[in-house]
Scaffold this active site. Structure first.
Site, mmCIF file in Angstrom:
data_model
loop_
_atom_site.group_PDB
_atom_site.id
_atom_site.type_symbol
_atom_site.label_atom_id
_atom_site.label_comp_id
_atom_site.label_asym_id
_atom_site.label_seq_id
_atom_site.Cartn_x
_atom_site.Cartn_y
_atom_site.Cartn_z
ATOM 1 N N HIS A 74 30.305 17.937 45.910
ATOM 2 C CA HIS A 74 30.433 16.782 46.990
ATOM 3 C C HIS A 74 31.853 16.330 46.916
ATOM 4 C CE1 HIS A 74 29.609 12.626 48.307
ATOM 5 N NE2 HIS A 74 28.757 13.129 49.126
ATOM 6 N N ASP A 82 21.158 16.793 49.294
ATOM 7 C CA ASP A 82 20.394 17.662 50.323
ATOM 8 C C ASP A 82 19.786 18.996 49.808
ATOM 9 O OD1 ASP A 82 20.835 16.460 52.613
ATOM 10 O OD2 ASP A 82 22.978 17.182 52.903
HETATM 11 N N1 CMC Z 1 29.577 26.591 46.107
HETATM 12 C C1 CMC Z 1 30.554 27.558 45.508
HETATM 13 N N2 CMC Z 1 31.747 26.966 45.276
HETATM 14 C C2 CMC Z 1 32.013 25.654 45.747
HETATM 15 C C3 CMC Z 1 31.008 24.891 46.305
HETATM 16 C C4 CMC Z 1 30.013 25.555 46.379
HETATM 17 N N3 CMC Z 1 28.689 24.655 47.131
HETATM 18 N N4 CMC Z 1 31.550 23.676 46.470
HETATM 19 C C5 CMC Z 1 32.854 23.774 46.184
HETATM 20 N N5 CMC Z 1 33.021 24.950 45.738
HETATM 21 C C6 CMC Z 1 34.287 25.338 45.051
HETATM 22 C C7 CMC Z 1 35.531 25.515 46.144
HETATM 23 O O1 CMC Z 1 35.295 26.985 46.354
HETATM 24 C C8 CMC Z 1 36.804 25.211 45.235
HETATM 25 O O2 CMC Z 1 37.047 26.327 44.374
HETATM 26 P P1 CMC Z 1 38.573 26.611 43.893
HETATM 27 O O3 CMC Z 1 39.184 25.138 43.257
HETATM 28 O O4 CMC Z 1 38.511 27.744 42.901
HETATM 29 O O5 CMC Z 1 39.261 26.760 45.295
HETATM 30 C C9 CMC Z 1 36.103 24.019 44.574
HETATM 31 O O6 CMC Z 1 34.799 24.152 44.176
HETATM 32 C C10 CMC Z 1 36.492 22.475 45.433
HETATM 33 O O7 CMC Z 1 36.041 22.594 46.454
HETATM 34 P P2 CMC Z 1 36.511 21.861 47.977
HETATM 35 O O8 CMC Z 1 35.832 22.514 49.092
HETATM 36 O O9 CMC Z 1 37.744 22.011 47.727
HETATM 37 O O10 CMC Z 1 35.861 20.506 47.497
HETATM 38 P P3 CMC Z 1 35.596 19.458 48.720
HETATM 39 O O11 CMC Z 1 35.556 18.058 47.898
HETATM 40 O O12 CMC Z 1 36.738 19.597 49.618
HETATM 41 O O13 CMC Z 1 34.122 19.765 49.383
HETATM 42 C C11 CMC Z 1 31.902 19.827 49.831
HETATM 43 C C12 CMC Z 1 33.000 18.957 49.182
HETATM 44 C C13 CMC Z 1 30.624 19.086 49.766
HETATM 45 C C14 CMC Z 1 32.353 20.088 51.355
HETATM 46 C C15 CMC Z 1 31.616 21.676 49.136
HETATM 47 O O14 CMC Z 1 31.232 21.084 47.651
HETATM 48 C C16 CMC Z 1 30.512 22.113 49.894
HETATM 49 O O15 CMC Z 1 31.066 23.034 50.646
HETATM 50 N N6 CMC Z 1 29.232 22.175 49.314
HETATM 51 C C17 CMC Z 1 28.212 22.842 49.870
HETATM 52 C C18 CMC Z 1 27.755 22.090 51.243
HETATM 53 C C19 CMC Z 1 26.972 20.914 50.931
HETATM 54 O O16 CMC Z 1 26.143 20.965 50.197
HETATM 55 N N7 CMC Z 1 27.366 19.818 51.667
HETATM 56 C C20 CMC Z 1 26.512 18.718 51.620
HETATM 57 C C21 CMC Z 1 27.433 17.544 50.952
HETATM 58 S S1 CMC Z 1 26.360 16.038 50.491
HETATM 59 C C22 CMC Z 1 25.492 15.485 52.041
HETATM 60 C C23 CMC Z 1 26.604 14.735 52.574
HETATM 61 O O17 CMC Z 1 26.989 13.464 52.136
HETATM 62 O O18 CMC Z 1 26.834 15.151 53.742
#
Ligand code: CMC
Length: 428
Positions: free
Chosen positions: A307, A364
């Site tokens: 998140h 989720d």
């Molecule tokens: N699986 C594997 N690796 C992950 C995941 C995941 N679900 N989420 C983040 N990472 C890794 C990412 O690859 C990165 O690694 P590195 O630092 O080595 O490059 C690190 O963790 C940080 O990730 P980020 O994408 O920079 O983090 P963010 O804050 O931009 O993204 C997020 C947050 C929710 C988009 C992301 O965690 C994600 O894609 N999660 C899966 C989708 C999901 O469940 N979304 C629902 C969010 S809750 C409902 C809502 O409020 O909408």
């Protein structure tokens, strides 16, 4: 702590005030950055460090796993309030008295019929259309049928637009579902509670009475409360920014629905269930999928994990996990998908990749399992999220209008070609 921040550029110092919120969050107010510095801006891709507004609606602390609507903890609201009370709280700032709640519901019910012609628009969609696309289009179309809801300059006009969308949106949600199922379109039943009415509108069969199931009503009520607001997330920021151009409430909400659709945002609940299904079909090997999620050459992400703000746990996920157990138990459903979900969670909680990056199950991860238990098809999950988020979007839109916020218009760092002469087509 000092009350100002100092920025030095080319030996010139500029001072900016620090502002402190009611929960002691501190921000640097850079409103006059460009005018002081002669045009220097900031760059913050994805707004990871940037506040877009002052808001008194929702507080969340990602480190401590706190979520509060208007000061009330999500745990207490999920346990003690109903969805309509929470909607009133978010939109108007206080929990309603019994009279206020009843009036709000009566006003909503008075607006819960949509124009029959809207059915023609729905008919034109193929059955295979994703319900989020259909819902966004129908919500946008509501503007055409309710032109008086566009120019809302007084609180009274806003109230009218608010009860209209609160009344008509569940009908659109139900119709989106019924269209896909090939069921006749239906209107609500004014004698029912808001959530009971949603369930009846969605599931009533044309040849039998709909019998309410309290377990389902309570579960849906709780899920809607948990989704009702989440401060400046992608869809909410979209609603605020569209509304800031003084486009009407319905157009702003329609844009919010499109933003919510994406799998990185609300679409994650559908993506989680599809992922769990795929793991089950593949023999239930959770370790294989953990490895895929960690492999930087593999685009696979563990859906329902991570998140932008919660970096220890998502308080909504805790409530939902417990609710999933209770609901499936009450309904007598044994779902192997729930075991796969729990297995993945256990493994992720002790895996250094997930621990180091502070990736925990989000809201989720378990919500889809409950929706599935309730008989809601997978591609309707995000529609249910939208139904829950509606009061949050409304509250944020109303706050933006009342605060007279300027039109949202970010800046950029231009990195394209510098000026060059035009080339006639045969010289390119
Ligand atoms: N699986 C594997 N690796 C992950 C995941 C995941 N679900 N989420 C983040 N990472 C890794 C990412 O690859 C990165 O690694 P590195 O630092 O080595 O490059 C690190 O963790 C940080 O990730 P980020 O994408 O920079 O983090 P963010 O804050 O931009 O993204 C997020 C947050 C929710 C988009 C992301 O965690 C994600 O894609 N999660 C899966 C989708 C999901 O469940 N979304 C629902 C969010 S809750 C409902 C809502 O409020 O909408």
């Amino acid at each position: 702590m000092s009350d100002k921040a100092i920025l030095e550029i080319n030996a010139q110092k500029y001072e900016f005030p620090l502002k402190t919120g009611t929960e002691n969050e501190v921000v640097v107010d850079i409103s006059n950055l460009r005018s002081l510095t002669g045009g220097i801006s900031t760059l913050d891709s994805g707004f990871k460090n940037t506040g877009s507004c002052e808001s008194a609606i929702t507080f969340l602390d990602g480190e401590k796993g706190i979520l509060r609507y208007r000061g009330y903890s999500i745990e207490e609201l999920a346990e003690k309030a109903d969805f309509l009370e929470v909607a009133f709280l978010l939109i108007f700032g206080e929990l309603p008295t019994r009279e206020q709640r009843d009036k709000f519901h009566t006003d909503i019910k008075a607006q819960s019929v949509v124009d029959e012609d809207l059915k023609k628009i729905l008919e034109a969609f193929p059955k295979s259309a994703h319900p989020m696309g259909v819902l966004s289009s129908l919500t946008s179309a509501l503007t055409a049928f309710n032109p008086s809801s566009v120019n809302v300059n007084s609180e009274e006009d806003m109230y009218k637009a608010i009860v209209k969308i609160m009344g008509k949106f569940p009908v659109l949600v139900a119709w989106t579902h019924r269209k896909k199922q090939g069921l006749p379109l239906d209107y609500g039943d004014k004698s029912l509670g808001y959530v009971e009415n949603v369930l009846k509108m969605m599931f009533r069969q044309p040849n039998e009475e709909y019998v309410q199931n309290k377990v389902l009503v309570d579960a849906l009520d709780k899920l809607l409360i948990l989704h009702a607001d989440h401060e400046q997330n992608c869809s909410t920021s979209t609603v605020r920014i569209v509304g800031s151009s003084h486009a009407g409430l319905f157009a702003s909400i329609s844009a919010g629905i499109s933003a919510l659709w994406g799998p990185l945002h609300g679409g994650a609940n559908q993506a989680v269930l599809e992922m769990l299904e795929a793991i089950k079909l593949d023999g239930g090997d959770t370790k294989k999928y953990m490895a895929k999620a960690k492999d930087k050459d593999d685009p696979f992400r563990l859906m329902g994990f991570g998140h932008r703000v919660y970096k220890n746990f998502d308080p909504r996920a805790r409530i939902i996990k417990k609710a999933a157990d209770e609901v499936l138990d009450d309904l007598g459903i044994e779902d192997p998908i729930l075991d796969i979900a729990k297995g993945l969670e256990q493994e992720a909680l002790k895996d250094s990749y997930f621990v180091d990056r502070k990736l925990y199950p989000n809201v989720d991860f378990y919500s889809g399992i409950i929706y599935r238990g309730m008989g809601i098809p997978t591609d309707m999950f995000t529609v249910m999220f939208a139904l829950g988020r509606l009061p949050g979007w409304i509250a944020q839109w109303r706050e933006m209008r009342l605060n007279k916020e300027p039109i949202g218009r970010p800046r950029q760092l231009y990195v394209g070609a510098t000026e060059r002469p035009f080339l006639e087509i045969d010289k390119r």
